[in-house]
Design an enzyme around this catalytic site. Structure first.
Site, mmCIF file in Angstrom:
data_model
loop_
_atom_site.group_PDB
_atom_site.id
_atom_site.type_symbol
_atom_site.label_atom_id
_atom_site.label_comp_id
_atom_site.label_asym_id
_atom_site.label_seq_id
_atom_site.Cartn_x
_atom_site.Cartn_y
_atom_site.Cartn_z
ATOM 1 N N VAL A 104 0.834 -1.208 0.000
ATOM 2 C CA VAL A 104 0.000 0.000 0.000
ATOM 3 C C VAL A 104 0.866 1.255 0.000
ATOM 4 O O VAL A 104 0.674 2.170 -0.808
ATOM 5 C CB VAL A 104 -0.957 -0.007 1.216
ATOM 6 C CG1 VAL A 104 -1.627 1.345 1.394
ATOM 7 C CG2 VAL A 104 -2.016 -1.092 1.045
ATOM 8 N N LYS A 107 15.158 -2.831 2.988
ATOM 9 C CA LYS A 107 14.180 -2.422 1.964
ATOM 10 C C LYS A 107 14.447 -0.987 1.507
ATOM 11 O O LYS A 107 14.435 -0.690 0.308
ATOM 12 C CB LYS A 107 12.763 -2.535 2.568
ATOM 13 C CG LYS A 107 11.657 -2.388 1.563
ATOM 14 C CD LYS A 107 10.285 -2.468 2.216
ATOM 15 C CE LYS A 107 9.692 -3.852 2.152
ATOM 16 N NZ LYS A 107 8.277 -3.901 2.580
ATOM 17 N N LEU A 153 -7.276 -0.470 -2.848
ATOM 18 C CA LEU A 153 -6.582 -1.019 -4.024
ATOM 19 C C LEU A 153 -6.608 -2.539 -4.026
ATOM 20 O O LEU A 153 -6.682 -3.181 -2.978
ATOM 21 C CB LEU A 153 -5.135 -0.526 -4.067
ATOM 22 C CG LEU A 153 -4.147 -0.961 -2.973
ATOM 23 C CD1 LEU A 153 -3.603 -2.356 -3.207
ATOM 24 C CD2 LEU A 153 -3.004 0.011 -2.912
ATOM 25 N N PHE A 173 -16.658 -10.643 -8.824
ATOM 26 C CA PHE A 173 -16.544 -11.425 -7.574
ATOM 27 C C PHE A 173 -17.503 -12.601 -7.538
ATOM 28 O O PHE A 173 -17.847 -13.099 -6.476
ATOM 29 C CB PHE A 173 -16.706 -10.530 -6.328
ATOM 30 C CG PHE A 173 -15.408 -9.856 -5.994
ATOM 31 C CD1 PHE A 173 -14.984 -8.754 -6.726
ATOM 32 C CD2 PHE A 173 -14.584 -10.344 -5.002
ATOM 33 C CE1 PHE A 173 -13.771 -8.161 -6.470
ATOM 34 C CE2 PHE A 173 -13.353 -9.757 -4.735
ATOM 35 C CZ PHE A 173 -12.956 -8.669 -5.467
ATOM 36 N N CYS A 226 -5.524 -9.732 2.895
ATOM 37 C CA CYS A 226 -6.617 -8.856 3.349
ATOM 38 C C CYS A 226 -7.911 -9.579 3.703
ATOM 39 O O CYS A 226 -8.383 -9.461 4.841
ATOM 40 C CB CYS A 226 -6.892 -7.786 2.303
ATOM 41 S SG CYS A 226 -5.546 -6.590 2.180
#
Ligand code: NAD
Length: 431
Positions: free
Chosen positions: A11, A35, A153, A249, A260
């Site tokens: 995100v 990172k 998103l 969906f 998620c």
């Protein structure tokens, strides 16, 4: 606007680069120094279509920077987005320790007015806790606002979704931060829903739980189709044409996963429980999802009988197409359960093999770079992720390379009639 994003994951990194793309100055913060170093050196730690080009362009044009110091991020920005993980605890509730840590770090670094925006998915009333924490730990007397801006998103389409959102939800308690949010989102040309913080937080959990419910609904219908000889795709088409329902969906599969849906669903059940409401409907959604995986694996064991000493080819490891994310991936669960029953695996994924190595045991798994070679010597093939390129598989070559032409399609990628014509024993979902 000068913006800091705390947490540079799926995100945070995509949000940060999209904000930079429309002209804002963005500093992305992450506590993972490796990172940050990778990003500073031009590397991209995740795969998202279009992301690499966008990051490189905005870094080159000086609008996107990376740091491991939250203090630096806070100092350089007027608006601070929190995009750190909110993983599930064992009892299904949300681990908010990352959010609390960031709230303290922001408080310690604040020397002037800031808008603190929670973009992580959090339980209703978390905004209040974040505001209390910042107030408690802030050494200066500066003002701040904590607001909510949940993210919708989809991984695999994250850049596209962020650049063209259906809607932007902002939860605020005062009018002051509204202007900043309007300015940040103005270039995205999408409707902005301003609401209270509790409602904004709840919108995210309610939305993800609804989508998970839609998937479990069609998976339950798929079970009825299998028992009755109906075809779930025809049924999905027939009900999806109704505008009140919609076709999206409604793809029957081996179940939903990812970082998620499972976590947000159990969080919403837990949040409701804590607020005195037994959300039985959502508990059923979880049960159907678990049963869907069991039903799929049973098709494999019913057919192959004994899995010990069998070699199974698995196409797909990511939790869905277009991503390298394997967190809570149904494909990984398929692999783990087949391995537990004694099978050896030959696996392939266009993007997720490296990340899958961290979750799968070293023994019993062969990673195959060329998807057309996965089937070699296999007793069965399993399609576990809906990568579109799997449709281009050389099926005749796969059939000839296998000990017996047996394909279990957990994503309904192939046409049953064509598979029969090619000589495959083909088992899919609800057709
Ligand atoms: P992620 O694990 O990909 O990234 C989180 C990043 O935060 C990591 O890089 C981690 O190192 C960093 N981090 C952790 N603690 C930190 C700290 N104290 N200071 C600085 N950085 C810190 O997570 P994600 O998938 O981007 O999810 C972030 C949040 O967004 C979660 O609440 C998630 O539920 C929500 N969300 C995710 C998606 C998705 O598709 N991934 C979509 C919508 C919402």
């Amino acid at each position: 606007m000068n913006i800091a994003i705390i947490g540079t994951g799926y995100v945070g990194l995509v949000t940060g680069s999209c904000f930079a793309e429309v002209g804002h100055n963005v500093i992305c913060v992450d506590c993972d120094e490796a990172k940050v170093k990778m990003l500073q050196g031009g590397g991209i730690p995740i795969f998202e279509p279009g992301l690499e080009e966008m990051v490189k362009k905005n870094v080159a044009e000086g609008r996107l920077n990376f740091t491991a110091s939250t203090a630096e991020g806070v100092e350089q920005s007027d608006v601070i987005f929190i995009a750190v993980p909110t993983p599930p605890l064992e009892d299904g509730s949300v681990d908010l320790s990352f959010i609390e840590r960031v709230a303290r770090d922001i408080a310690n670094a604040m020397t002037s007015y800031k808008v603190v925006v929670d973009k992580s998915t959090v339980p209703v009333k978390t905004g209040e806790k974040v505001a209390e924490t910042i107030k408690r730990y802030c050494k200066t007397d500066c003002e701040f606002d904590v607001i909510s801006n949940p993210e919708f998103l989809r991984e695999g389409f994250a850049v596209e979704d962020l650049m063209n959102p259906d809607r932007i939800v902002v939860g605020i308690t005062s009018n002051k931060p509204e202007a900043a949010m309007r300015e940040i989102y103005e270039p995205f040309n999408a409707p902005i829903i301003f609401t209270d913080i509790n409602s904004a937080e709840l919108i995210k959990h309610a939305a993800n739980s609804f989508l998970a419910m839609k998937i479990s609904y069609i998976n339950a219908v798929a079970a009825i189709c299998e028992a009755s000889g109906a075809n779930v795709e025809e049924v999905a088409h027939g009900i999806g044409m109704d505008e009140r329902i919609g076709r999206r969906f409604l793809n029957a599969s081996l179940g939903f996963g990812g970082s998620c849906f499972p976590k947000d669903l159990s969080a919403f059940i837990r949040i409701s429980d804590d607020l005195g409401y037994d959300f039985g409907l959502l508990k059923e959604v979880q049960k159907i999802n678990a049963a869907q995986m069991d039903r799929f694996l049973k098709k494999i064991t019913d057919t192959l009988w004994i899995l010990k000493d069998k070699t199974i080819g698995v196409l797909g490891l990511a939790f869905k197409q277009n991503t390298d994310d394997v967190r809570m991936s149904p494909a990984i669960e398929v692999c783990q359960r087949l391995l537990k029953d004694g099978a050896s695996l030959r696996v392939h994924d266009p993007k997720a093999m490296e990340k899958a190595r961290e979750l799968l045991p070293a023994e019993g798994v062969t990673y195959v770079d060329d998807m057309d070679r996965v089937a070699e010597g296999c007793d069965a093939l399993v399609v576990a992720t809906e990568w579109p390129e799997f449709k281009e598989l050389d099926l005749a070559k796969a059939r000839d390379a296998m000990t017996a032409p047996l394909l279990f399609d957990g994503r309904n990628l192939f046409d049953p009639a064509e598979m029969a014509q090619l000589g495959f024993t083909y088992k899919c979902i609800g057709r």
